[in-house]
Motif scaffolding. Structure first.
Motif, PDB file in Angstrom:
ATOM      1  N   UNK A 398       0.790  -1.098   0.000  1.00  0.00           N
ATOM      2  CA  UNK A 398       0.052   0.030   0.023  1.00  0.00           C
ATOM      3  C   UNK A 398       0.988   1.219   0.017  1.00  0.00           C
ATOM      4  N   UNK A 399       0.268   2.380  -0.773  1.00  0.00           N
ATOM      5  CA  UNK A 399       0.949   3.724  -0.733  1.00  0.00           C
ATOM      6  C   UNK A 399      -0.003   4.638  -0.475  1.00  0.00           C
ATOM      7  N   UNK A 400       0.195   5.944   0.205  1.00  0.00           N
ATOM      8  CA  UNK A 400      -0.530   6.881   0.191  1.00  0.00           C
ATOM      9  C   UNK A 400       0.158   8.380   0.607  1.00  0.00           C
ATOM     10  N   UNK A 401      -0.506   9.360  -0.181  1.00  0.00           N
ATOM     11  CA  UNK A 401       0.136  10.340   0.178  1.00  0.00           C
ATOM     12  C   UNK A 401      -0.634  11.638   0.779  1.00  0.00           C
ATOM     13  N   UNK A 402      -1.942  10.946   1.373  1.00  0.00           N
ATOM     14  CA  UNK A 402      -2.610  11.919   2.251  1.00  0.00           C
ATOM     15  C   UNK A 402      -2.399  11.631   3.800  1.00  0.00           C
ATOM     16  N   UNK A 424      -8.238   8.954   0.706  1.00  0.00           N
ATOM     17  CA  UNK A 424      -8.460  10.166   0.828  1.00  0.00           C
ATOM     18  C   UNK A 424      -9.840   9.747   1.752  1.00  0.00           C
ATOM     19  N   UNK A 425      -9.935  10.279   2.836  1.00  0.00           N
ATOM     20  CA  UNK A 425     -11.165   9.947   3.875  1.00  0.00           C
ATOM     21  C   UNK A 425     -12.404  10.579   3.231  1.00  0.00           C
ATOM     22  N   UNK A 426     -13.495   9.995   3.156  1.00  0.00           N
ATOM     23  CA  UNK A 426     -14.721  10.776   2.310  1.00  0.00           C
ATOM     24  C   UNK A 426     -15.371  11.793   3.315  1.00  0.00           C
TER      25      UNK A 426
END
Length: 434
Positions: A398-402, A424-426
């Motif tokens: 997994x990757x995430x930039x938020x 990104x949290x909705x």
């Protein structure tokens, strides 16, 4: 802190729905808010009603499954109780007893209540950071269980008794109830001499996130409500991974620093236990039986203090959790219970509560892997007020930039550790740019 009064936690594993990974020296202060005089209040010794009655509204305490709780919320402005659940049930006090140790220290210091520098150096961290060695010192120096006997008489407490026979050296095994905890705060706010009240409340308002044994102690009241609040927390039991701070000491390291940090049955011959023949050894059978009924096995986590302008509400939430409960789970369950309460004058922080996964997750100064401000207890629930894009974090695959902003920590954590299926949290807004 486990001191008989503190915390420990087990690294816990809970499923993350997104990642599907294993969950893995203050001068005597004069800043105390003025007490409200909007309505008369009953005397400090007035009893709470029956355990599940309230004076102004239907009780709404939501107690999580498996948790045993004693809850009292008292509105000082109206003189009524808004929450009462198991109000007289006895719990081991853990560090909440440090309020009584402080009050007993001041008993013979009038009329000016001057605090020697050596005592200030112990009392301030004991109140702010739950410093166990200070409690050890005063427990021994002032007679151990005799302190509790004096305070019971002076404050008119109904359910408070010293540690069980054979465990007199363990101050955190003092029995206390939620209604007696409210009486203690009412005494401090309404009857104690002004210098005593100001010293205690000023220090409780300056509660540190990291306790002296490196455990995160800003759960319950401190997490559920915006300031102003003042808190004295307590935790006791087999906890691990509750450490905070960018390089917090491990639980084992913290335990090694205090003489009463015992994770198994206490040793009656502990160095700080009163000698045979002392006042504590002559306690009456009735007192001994009452103390012996307190559950010393299940992990305890307590949040107590005042909330709102003028210390309007006094809140006492004492809890026991199933054996094996992680610190993050107990922290989260206590938080949910505290947030469910009717607390007059409280301001609830804006944002959304989310679960987290992973152990030792860092809260960063910015949305990068640069400077760490503190670490989260494993699996704890956090409040998120906004989110922004920043440095990409990878936890293969997994990757995430938020990044999520945690207002109560004053920093950011990568969204990769938030229990959500979305990067990104909705339901969380994007942070406003400066």
């Amino acid at each position: 802190m486990w001191h008989i009064s503190s915390a420990r936690g087990l690294p816990t594993t809970t499923a993350a729905s997104r990642a599907l990974l294993p969950v893995a020296a203050l001068l005597l202060g004069l800043t105390t808010a003025a007490t409200s005089t909007a309505a008369p209040v009953p005397p400090v010794g007035a009893e709470a009603g029956s355990d599940r009655t309230v004076s102004t509204s239907a009780a709404q305490a939501q107690i999580p499954a498996g948790v045993t709780a004693g809850v009292v919320v008292y509105d000082r402005q109206t003189g009524t109780f808004t929450e009462q659940v198991n109000a007289s049930m006895q719990f081991r006090s853990a560090s909440v007893v440090k309020l009584l140790l402080t009050l007993d220290f001041f008993r013979d210091r009038g009329p000016n209540y001057t605090i020697p520098a050596a005592d200030r150096a112990l009392l301030e961290p004991m109140l702010r950071s739950s410093y166990d060695e200070a409690a050890d010192h005063y427990w021994v120096a002032r007679g151990g269980p005799a302190i509790i006997d004096r305070m019971v008489t002076q404050l008119g407490l109904s359910d408070t008794v010293g540690p069980p026979a054979g465990m007199e050296g363990f101050w955190g095994y003092t029995a206390i109830s939620a209604r007696d905890t409210v009486k203690i705060y009412r005494y401090i706010l309404e009857q104690a001499p002004a210098p005593v009240r100001e010293f205690i409340m000023t220090n409780l308002r300056q509660s540190t996130r990291c306790a002296s044994d490196a455990f995160d102690q800003h759960f319950g009241i401190a997490a559920a409500f915006d300031r102003p609040w003042a808190v004295k927390q307590g935790w006791s039991g087999e906890y691990e991974d509750g450490t905070c701070g960018p390089s917090g000491a491990s639980n084992a390291e913290a335990a090694s620093k205090t003489s009463v940090s015992k994770t198994s049955a206490p040793n009656p011959a502990a160095d700080n236990a009163p000698e045979a023949g002392s006042e504590s050894a002559a306690r009456t059978p009735a007192v001994t039986r009452a103390a012996a009924q307190v559950d010393l096995a299940r992990p305890a986590l307590h949040t107590t203090g005042t909330v709102g302008t003028g210390d309007r509400a006094i809140v006492a939430v004492l809890t026991l959790h199933p054996v094996g409960t992680s610190y993050g789970k107990a922290y989260t369950d206590l938080g949910r219970l505290t947030r469910s309460l009717d607390v007059p004058g409280a301001t609830r922080p804006a944002g959304k509560w989310y679960g987290t996964w992973g152990s030792g997750v860092n809260v960063r100064e910015a949305a990068t892997t640069a400077r760490s401000l503190t670490r989260l207890p494993a699996g704890v629930e956090v409040l998120i007020s906004c989110q922004k894009q920043g440095e990409t974090v990878s936890v293969p695959p997994y990757t995430n930039n938020w990044w999520a902003y945690l207002p109560q920590y004053g920093g950011y954590m990568s969204n990769i550790y938030v229990s959500s299926p979305d990067n990104k949290l909705p339901d969380v807004p994007v942070c406003a740019t400066a």
